[in-house]
Design an enzyme around this catalytic site. Structure first.
Site, PDB file in Angstrom:
ATOM      1  N   ASP A 163      -9.528  97.474   8.666  1.00  0.00           N
ATOM      2  CA  ASP A 163     -10.685  98.224   7.812  1.00  0.00           C
ATOM      3  C   ASP A 163     -10.103  98.777   6.688  1.00  0.00           C
ATOM      4  OD1 ASP A 163     -13.115  99.245   7.356  1.00  0.00           O
ATOM      5  OD2 ASP A 163     -13.006 100.905   8.787  1.00  0.00           O
ATOM      6  N   GLU A 203     -24.452 112.519  -0.038  1.00  0.00           N
ATOM      7  CA  GLU A 203     -23.328 111.917  -0.733  1.00  0.00           C
ATOM      8  C   GLU A 203     -23.751 111.667  -2.084  1.00  0.00           C
ATOM      9  OE1 GLU A 203     -21.552 108.520   1.314  1.00  0.00           O
ATOM     10  OE2 GLU A 203     -21.405 109.785   3.380  1.00  0.00           O
ATOM     11  N   HIS A 243     -25.514 109.832  19.202  1.00  0.00           N
ATOM     12  CA  HIS A 243     -25.331 110.955  20.296  1.00  0.00           C
ATOM     13  C   HIS A 243     -23.943 111.151  20.581  1.00  0.00           C
ATOM     14  CE1 HIS A 243     -29.586 111.333  20.389  1.00  0.00           C
ATOM     15  NE2 HIS A 243     -29.814 109.879  20.468  1.00  0.00           N
ATOM     16  N   ASN A 285     -11.929 107.339   0.176  1.00  0.00           N
ATOM     17  CA  ASN A 285     -12.844 106.599   0.807  1.00  0.00           C
ATOM     18  C   ASN A 285     -14.072 106.930  -0.379  1.00  0.00           C
ATOM     19  OD1 ASN A 285     -15.076 105.855   2.677  1.00  0.00           O
ATOM     20  ND2 ASN A 285     -13.551 105.624   3.913  1.00  0.00           N
ATOM     21  N   ARG A 315     -25.874 106.959  -1.809  1.00  0.00           N
ATOM     22  CA  ARG A 315     -24.951 107.448  -2.940  1.00  0.00           C
ATOM     23  C   ARG A 315     -25.520 107.440  -4.409  1.00  0.00           C
ATOM     24  NH1 ARG A 315     -22.326 104.279   0.404  1.00  0.00           N
ATOM     25  NH2 ARG A 315     -21.262 105.318   2.304  1.00  0.00           N
ATOM     26  N   GLU A 339     -18.991  95.887   9.901  1.00  0.00           N
ATOM     27  CA  GLU A 339     -18.832  96.005  11.291  1.00  0.00           C
ATOM     28  C   GLU A 339     -19.790  95.402  12.280  1.00  0.00           C
ATOM     29  OE1 GLU A 339     -16.398  99.184   9.133  1.00  0.00           O
ATOM     30  OE2 GLU A 339     -18.443  98.413   8.852  1.00  0.00           O
ATOM     31  N   THR A 365     -18.641  93.165   2.949  1.00  0.00           N
ATOM     32  CA  THR A 365     -19.765  93.690   2.147  1.00  0.00           C
ATOM     33  C   THR A 365     -19.436  94.602   1.222  1.00  0.00           C
ATOM     34  OG1 THR A 365     -19.829  95.406   4.094  1.00  0.00           O
ATOM     35  CG2 THR A 365     -21.390  93.512   4.208  1.00  0.00           C
TER      36      THR A 365
END
Length: 733
Positions: free
Chosen positions: A315, A77, A646, A403, A129, A192, A250
């Site tokens: 969120d 990113e 997974h 985002n 980032r 979260e 955060t």
């Protein structure tokens, strides 16, 4: 040429290291030039370049100058930084690379050492980032919260500091550190999980802490708040707040230094848990969640705040990148912030006062039906978005209208170029809100979530009360008419109106942008194509197939009069375990590369296709004492603990555990409980799971593998490919 670059760069580093005076910034120059000196390019972090060597007349001549293998198969990113012919960039978990920007020659690399248990507290892949460069140092935040200052010439560690205040909670670090004069500011991720947000400023020269600002209060029973701004915030939290869970807020990205007012502007994250009914029963705006907060650079004291999403249930973070500019507002030039957070509104904010000058929706929204500029808050519509007393369909969804992927602003055209996602969530409370137990260093989201692209197909499988609420919801028609729209747009900042738009491949196809004064917009896509478009019309002027999925924002720079365009490739981020079929990563794997282009360059080497999927191996015999109840328990434990990594999908980045071979089956307990594969990045779980629970998970996976094998053998018999689409068709027979 390498020697000339080294001499020039060493001189620049020596000059920067002469002292801790606050460097002056010339804000009259907008956009990056030969150098791209931070992930956003210039002081305004505009992702805009003044370079015009590559333009509409010659962009079709772009070809590969060089490539560099980043040695990873996870997410990329970061946007690289280039200073005087040297490129610095970061990769997974905070690895740093220094390269000759003209040739790609590796100068040095740095890999932070860390306890891989941290992997369990990273929600959205091993992202990083970017880096900061100042005073001869390259500064990076590693995933475990260590902040490193590396010697820019050698990569040696000059200082390091632990930025995490409580390692008993799920803090991680994924964002780029921000330079603010002689300070560097870093936040953290984990809202979260069970964290309480804050940012910390350190002196660039020695890493000494300058100040720390907490984004939400602590339990008042523990004593006085750390700083005065929290006393005011405390009044917006209920007396029954679950302080033990943390609260969230955060600052995992979006920290921007404003040199005009010598202030650091931070964007804060969501509440934790998501439902306010759990987090802060009885309501309140819950400051400073989902806010922009301006802090005095020297003292860390608050200058102003703007809460973009009060009473967060959804969120809808404010941690998305900010761009600074001077813009005409009502006939007057004003210093502004352009901000497009998750909540669906495009904000133009006065940098001096924090007042919103414009706030226009750019996607469908039903948590609010508008923004009251005079009152400085949204017109909230909780009757169709508060899911405390029943399921609600909420637009935009938690992936956000915007985002982490950077936008770009071209001041010569007054155009803001950004990927925009118009979709929603179904949200409901999966259980009672009383006495919710804190999950230490683990997910504490507290809400059940289903994205609208999947909602119509999932409705028949939902519990009857949830299904009925969905079908009677005012936004159900929105879902049926258009589950999502995903596109790159050119937007007028003050009106929010779209000048042009280009449709993306799907809702997961999200990407950063670069704009140039020469009238070009560069961006990639998940199919592995890199584009150049006309800034005024969106017309495609050039594309090149790379064979590697692109999400990161491209950048451009110049060395010895030659202009280059660079971009990092690699799939991942939120939802990283589910690779869409249109992604290059699905067909060719997720080999991460840095690709750099120039006029007259060559072809891009395309990775080979992955081998065709074969039916899953025959699993071992099921446990003799396995019961349907045991397998169901294993399914629940797998979902709660394992599925975030997974996903058990074809071509997923991490192993599909329905395809384990006999050796992995035989070592399953040692892998999960004893850490047999910790060197490979698989953490141990003996602090959360016992032998019986791991056995139940294994029983569930054996059952799943047997079922998958039977279906894939049937697909093979019918001559159909072993992919998700074929498996879905088969399940409908």
């Amino acid at each position: 040429m390498i020697a000339r670059i080294s001499i020039a760069f060493a001189a620049a580093l020596a000059l920067a290291a002469c002292g801790e005076d606050v460097p002056e910034v010339d804000t009259s120059i907008y956009g990056a030039g030969e150098n791209w000196d931070n992930p956003g390019g210039d002081w305004a972090e505009s992702h805009f370049s003044r370079l015009e060597g590559i333009n509409a007349d010659n962009v079709a001549e772009l070809g590969l100058a060089w490539e560099y293998d980043l040695g990873s198969a996870r997410v990329q990113e970061a946007t690289p930084v280039v200073i005087d012919g040297v490129m610095f960039t970061s990769g997974v978990l905070g690895k740093v690379y220094a390269l000759n920007a003209a040739t790609g020659e590796e100068l040095w690399t740095f890999t932070p050492e860390m306890d891989m248990q941290i992997a369990r507290s990273i929600c959205c892949d091993w992202a990083n980032r970017g880096i900061a460069v100042s005073q001869g140092k390259v500064i990076v935040g590693a995933a475990d919260g260590m902040l490193y200052a590396l010697n820019a010439e050698s990569g040696a560690v000059e200082w390091s500091v632990d930025t995490i205040i409580d390692h008993g909670r799920g803090y991680t670090s994924t964002g780029a550190p921000e330079l603010a004069g002689n300070l560097v500011v870093i936040g953290n991720a984990g809202a979260e999980y069970d964290t309480r947000g804050y940012v910390t400023a350190y002196h660039v020269d020695d890493g000494e802490e300058a100040w720390r600002f907490f984004t939400i209060p602590h339990d008042p029973a523990e004593g006085a708040q750390e700083h005065a701004e929290l006393d005011a915030a405390l009044e917006t939290w209920s007396e029954e707040t679950r302080w033990d869970i943390g609260g969230g807020g955060t600052v995992w990205d979006a920290i921007t230094y404003d040199p005009t007012f010598d202030q650091v502007i931070i964007g804060t994250g969501n509440g934790g848990p998501y439902p306010q009914a759990i987090r802060s029963p009885g309501g309140g705006d819950n400051l400073y969640l989902n806010s922009l907060v301006a802090l005095d650079r020297e003292s860390g004291e608050m200058n102003w705040y703007l809460q973009e999403t009060p009473q967060d249930n959804w969120d809808l973070t404010a941690t998305q990148p900010m761009l600074l500019a001077d813009m005409e507002v009502d006939g007057e030039q004003r210093p502004v912030i352009m901000h497009t957070p998750k909540n669906g509104f495009f904000f133009v904010i006065d940098r001096e006062t924090g007042k919103a000058l414009a706030a226009n929706p750019i996607v469908r929204t039903n948590w609010a039906d508008g923004w009251d500029l005079e009152a400085g808050r949204p017109n909230m519509t909780l009757e169709t978005s508060d899911y405390t007393n029943g399921p609600q369909i909420v637009f935009p969804g938690s992936p956000g209208a915007r985002n982490w992927y950077p936008a770009a602003y071209d001041p010569t055209r007054n155009s803001y170029f950004a990927h925009v996602l118009d979709m929603g969530n179904l949200l409901w409370l999966p259980g009672p809100v009383d006495n919710v137990e804190r999950q230490e260093k683990f997910l504490n989201a507290g809400a059940a979530i289903l994205f609208t692209p999947d909602l119509e197909a999932a409705v028949p499988t939902l519990p009857p009360p949830v299904r009925e609420a969905v079908e009677n919801h005012p936004q159900w028609q929105w879902v049926k008419d258009q589950p999502f729209k995903s596109e790159l747009r050119a937007i007028d900042p003050m009106t929010g109106e779209t000048k042009w738009a280009v449709e993306s491949l799907g809702w997961q196809d999200r990407h950063g942008a670069l704009a140039t004064k020469s009238g070009l917009v560069f961006h990639g896509n998940l199919a592995g194509q890199l584009f150049a478009r006309d800034s005024d019309t969106g017309e495609e002027l050039w594309r090149i197939d790379t064979g590697s999925s692109i999400m990161a924002a491209p950048m451009t720079y110049s060395v010895d009069g030659v202009q280059y365009v660079a971009v990092a490739t690699g799939w991942g981020g939120g939802g990283w375990g589910f690779v869409p079929g249109y992604a290059a990563a699905y067909h060719k794997g997720n080999r991460n590369r840095l690709l750099v282009f120039r006029l007259g360059g060559g072809e891009v080497p395309i990775p080979d296709d992955l081998p065709a999927l074969q039916p899953a191996d025959e699993p071992p015999a099921q446990y003799e004492d396995a019961t349907p109840e045991m397998i169901a328990m294993g399914s629940g434990l797998f979902t709660a603990n394992c599925s975030i990594c997974h996903s058990n999908q074809p071509r997923a980045p991490l192993p599909d555990l329905r395809r384990m071979n006999s050796g992995v089956h035989g070592a399953f307990q040692q892998i999960v409980l004893e850490g047999l594969l910790v060197p490979n990045g698989m953490p141990r779980w003996d602090d959360r799971l016992n032998e019986d629970q791991v056995k139940a998970i294994h029983a569930f996976l054996i059952d799943s593998q047997q079922s998958l094998r039977a279906r894939e053998l049937e697909l093979q018999r019918r001559g159909l490919p072993l992919d998700t689409q074929s498996l879905t068709i088969l399940s409908n027979y």
